[in-house]
Motif scaffolding. Structure first.
Motif, mmCIF file in Angstrom:
data_model
loop_
_atom_site.group_PDB
_atom_site.id
_atom_site.type_symbol
_atom_site.label_atom_id
_atom_site.label_comp_id
_atom_site.label_asym_id
_atom_site.label_seq_id
_atom_site.Cartn_x
_atom_site.Cartn_y
_atom_site.Cartn_z
ATOM 1 N N ARG A 32 0.957 -1.080 -0.077
ATOM 2 C CA ARG A 32 0.096 0.138 0.056
ATOM 3 C C ARG A 32 0.856 1.290 -0.188
ATOM 4 N NH1 ARG A 32 -5.261 0.709 -1.281
ATOM 5 N NH2 ARG A 32 -5.974 2.789 -0.507
ATOM 6 N N LYS A 68 -8.336 4.896 -3.393
ATOM 7 C CA LYS A 68 -9.050 4.544 -2.221
ATOM 8 C C LYS A 68 -10.563 4.421 -2.451
ATOM 9 C CE LYS A 68 -5.575 7.068 0.654
ATOM 10 N NZ LYS A 68 -5.340 7.991 1.935
ATOM 11 N N GLY A 69 -11.087 3.965 -0.953
ATOM 12 C CA GLY A 69 -12.641 3.662 -1.368
ATOM 13 C C GLY A 69 -13.194 2.520 -2.362
ATOM 14 N N TYR A 82 -5.705 -0.261 -6.638
ATOM 15 C CA TYR A 82 -6.208 -0.026 -5.392
ATOM 16 C C TYR A 82 -5.336 -0.632 -4.401
ATOM 17 C CZ TYR A 82 -10.390 2.353 -7.183
ATOM 18 O OH TYR A 82 -11.121 3.007 -7.902
ATOM 19 N N LYS A 120 -5.114 -4.255 -3.723
ATOM 20 C CA LYS A 120 -5.655 -4.983 -3.134
ATOM 21 C C LYS A 120 -5.118 -6.379 -3.329
ATOM 22 C CE LYS A 120 -8.636 -2.155 -1.280
ATOM 23 N NZ LYS A 120 -8.566 -1.629 0.323
ATOM 24 N N ASP A 162 -13.743 7.762 1.822
ATOM 25 C CA ASP A 162 -12.993 6.671 1.150
ATOM 26 C C ASP A 162 -12.125 6.038 2.296
ATOM 27 O OD1 ASP A 162 -13.809 7.404 -1.226
ATOM 28 O OD2 ASP A 162 -12.169 8.949 -1.463
ATOM 29 N N ASP A 169 -12.148 2.000 3.611
ATOM 30 C CA ASP A 169 -10.841 1.441 3.622
ATOM 31 C C ASP A 169 -10.755 0.556 4.970
ATOM 32 O OD1 ASP A 169 -10.232 1.787 0.774
ATOM 33 O OD2 ASP A 169 -8.772 3.380 1.385
ATOM 34 N N ARG A 170 -10.976 1.609 5.868
ATOM 35 C CA ARG A 170 -10.855 0.647 7.192
ATOM 36 C C ARG A 170 -11.819 -0.251 7.577
ATOM 37 N NH1 ARG A 170 -10.583 6.268 8.911
ATOM 38 N NH2 ARG A 170 -12.749 6.091 9.490
ATOM 39 N N GLU A 205 -10.674 -3.230 5.395
ATOM 40 C CA GLU A 205 -9.556 -3.877 5.574
ATOM 41 C C GLU A 205 -9.186 -5.106 6.125
ATOM 42 O OE1 GLU A 205 -6.909 -1.485 8.428
ATOM 43 O OE2 GLU A 205 -5.539 -1.172 7.112
ATOM 44 N N ASP A 259 -9.292 -7.904 3.617
ATOM 45 C CA ASP A 259 -8.107 -8.088 2.676
ATOM 46 C C ASP A 259 -6.973 -8.461 3.333
ATOM 47 O OD1 ASP A 259 -7.322 -7.836 0.097
ATOM 48 O OD2 ASP A 259 -6.406 -5.665 0.378
#
Length: 274
Positions: free
Chosen positions: A16, A22-23, A145, A147, A209, A213-214, A217, A220
């Motif tokens: 990252r 993001k988002g 992103y 990911k 966003d 992401d949080r 997270e 992922d």
């Protein structure tokens, strides 16, 4: 003795960095709409408690990863308003769940999809062109992103399903930002074909966003390898199934007081316990 430099482990998740977008959620518009409908059932045009909404969704409390991801998703599509511990549908959210107005509901779906910045950027990129294969889209999301391949595949599937749910893919698999319900007749001239797209899009915020992401997270994060020491410790707890070592006993016998035939009988008997 000199030590050889260790080779770093290779991860399937791109590292990252600030350059990544993001988002990006791994759940789409239909999931958000279903949750909005459940909120409508208890809040209608007003507000209700977060705890009541959590119960309506089938969860015991308004916290935890499931709750965080669902709220982040609803915020991303701009379907809810939150005031302290109270939650209710936004005006767009109310239009989205209004099944008595099919045209208004279809337009609300399209606007909601475009409210999510990650989706809007993808729609802008594909508008008027054929929707790419899922594998190609997944690869793009993975590296745009930052990911994992697994998360990017889920996110790609969610985006494609959202496009279809919002009526933004025609029969030729062409992405239509304006929606297929607003397409002009085949014999319309070029000027008519240029349809102004309604932009009831709420201003983007970095906070939205960041919240997405949080929330997603944890999904992922790569699975942690099991610690061998922890594994042994856990299986050695009382009541845990764990193979027990064979019991071994060493015994010394004084057979000097017995006759030879008695000694033979004793030894033969002892063999039966081996």
């Amino acid at each position: 003795m000199s030590q050889q430099p260790s080779t770093p482990a290779i991860s399937s998740t791109p590292a990252r960095n600030p350059a990544f977008k993001k988002g990006l959620p791994s759940q789409g518009l239909s999931v958000a709409e279903s949750s909005a409908s459940k909120l409508w059932n208890i809040a209608r045009l007003g507000m209700t408690s977060k705890e009541a909404f959590a119960k309506q969704l089938g969860w015991n409390r308004a916290s935890g990863n499931h709750w965080d991801t669902r709220i982040a998703l609803l915020r991303g599509f701009k379907l809810i308003n939150i005031d302290g511990e109270q939650i209710g549908l936004s005006e767009l959210g109310q239009k989205l769940v209004n099944t008595s107005n099919a045209d208004g509901q279809r337009e609300a779906r399209r606007i909601a999809l475009l409210n999510l910045k990650a989706y809007r950027e993808l729609v802008d990129s594909f508008d008027g062109t054929e929707l790419p294969q899922l594998s190609a889209l997944s690869s793009r999301l993975q590296f745009d992103y930052g990911k994992s391949a697994e998360f990017a595949e889920k996110a790609a599937q969610a985006f494609v399903e959202s496009l279809h749910h919002a009526g933004m893919v025609d029969g030729l698999n062409i992405v239509r930002k304006a929606g297929i319900g607003d397409m002009p007749p085949a014999n319309a001239d070029q000027e008519q074909a240029s349809i102004p797209v309604q932009r009831d899009v709420v201003e983007d915020t970095d906070a939205d966003d960041a919240e997405l992401d949080r929330a997603f997270e944890a999904e992922d994060e790569p699975p942690h390898e099991e610690d061998p020491e922890q594994s042994i410790e856990s299986t050695s707890r009382p009541g845990a199934a764990y193979p027990q070592p064979a019991l071994s006993i060493s015994v010394s016998l004084d057979l000097s007081k017995y006759r030879a035939d008695e000694v033979i009988q004793i030894l033969q008997s002892l063999r039966g316990f081996q």
